[in-house]
Design an enzyme around this catalytic site. Structure first.
Site, short mmCIF file in Angstrom:
data_model
loop_
_atom_site.label_atom_id
_atom_site.label_comp_id
_atom_site.label_asym_id
_atom_site.label_seq_id
_atom_site.Cartn_x
_atom_site.Cartn_y
_atom_site.Cartn_z
CG HIS A 44 -0.73 -0.48 -0.43
ND1 HIS A 44 0.46 -1.13 -0.20
CD2 HIS A 44 -0.40 0.65 -1.13
CE1 HIS A 44 1.45 -0.44 -0.75
NE2 HIS A 44 0.94 0.64 -1.33
CD GLU A 71 -1.01 -0.29 4.28
OE1 GLU A 71 -0.75 -0.67 5.43
OE2 GLU A 71 -0.88 -1.03 3.28
CG HIS A 192 5.12 -6.46 6.54
ND1 HIS A 192 4.48 -6.08 5.38
CD2 HIS A 192 6.07 -7.35 6.15
CE1 HIS A 192 5.03 -6.68 4.34
NE2 HIS A 192 6.00 -7.47 4.79
#
Length: 242
Positions: A44, A71, A192
């Site tokens: 990310h 991400e 997540h």
């Protein structure tokens, strides 16, 4: 077949705690994860560059042998980076500078026109797009309208549910979302808060293609090493002892 994407952000978090050093290197972590059987690497690149840096994703693009999932927020800057980098696919996520980690799904329904343009811009350059969303009917339908190839279901409420009943209810919401996504022609990833102890029920959901997991694997890797930590997560996904 269900695959595992290993998120290496937390390796970079440790490195950035001492901003004058280059250790630990998330590139080395990605190599070890792939050697242990990771099916993909996720990184990310946040707008504030709090962990992963542009240098990291540039090297990852050259070294990752499975696939690289970038991400990022759906900003002009990040889209330009993705177009130059050409990752195997992009996952669009919401970002708030004050959050510790991504706290919820993207509001696709509320930003449909803008995201239509972002998705078209990326996919016209052969970069498939995944949208990180909550298991919500309106968000699923809006995601399909954008033309995105994938969704990534946010599993945070399931992972953080305080009781077994709450967890079962959240799992039910994820299962319904999977059914709807399949009807809409969307491919399904999830992630997540998933751990060795809660991953199996999510792995069994209909249509699930890839689970993106970082914190749990990195936490275990500190104690047992990266390769063992990745192998054990693959076993946990299959419901096998580790």
């Amino acid at each position: 077949m269900l695959t595992l994407g290993v998120n290496i952000d937390h390796v970079a978090t440790i490195r950035q705690a001492r901003q004058t050093v280059m250790e630990p290197d998330p590139i080395a972590a990605a190599v070890l994860a792939e050697l242990a059987g990771a099916d993909g690497i996720t990184a990310h690149l946040r707008e504030d560059r709090r962990h992963i840096q542009e240098r990291d994703v540039e090297i990852l693009r050259k070294t990752v042998r499975t696939h690289l999932n970038l991400e990022m927020a759906a900003t002009k800057e990040m889209v330009e980076i993705a177009l130059n980098l050409k990752p195997d696919y992009v996952t669009l996520v919401p970002e708030r500078r004050e959050e510790v980690t991504t706290e919820g799904g993207l509001d696709v329904a509320g930003n449909l026109n803008y995201l239509l343009g972002v998705v078209e811009q990326l996919q016209s350059r052969h970069i498939p797009v995944s949208l990180f969303i909550d298991p919500d009917v309106a968000q699923l339908k809006a995601s399909a309208q954008t033309g995105a190839k994938f969704i990534e279901l946010h599993t945070g409420k399931y992972a953080n549910a305080p009781t077994a009943d709450d967890q079962a209810r959240e799992l039910g919401s994820l299962a319904i979302a999977c059914d709807i996504a399949l009807e809409l022609g969307l491919r399904i990833n999830a992630g997540h808060g998933l751990t060795y102890w809660n991953v199996r029920p999510v792995a069994e959901l209909p249509g699930m293609e890839e689970l993106n997991i970082g914190h749990s694997i990195m936490s275990r890797a500190i104690l047992v090493g990266m390769e063992r930590a990745v192998r054990e997560m693959k076993l946990a996904m299959l419901g096998l002892p580790f």
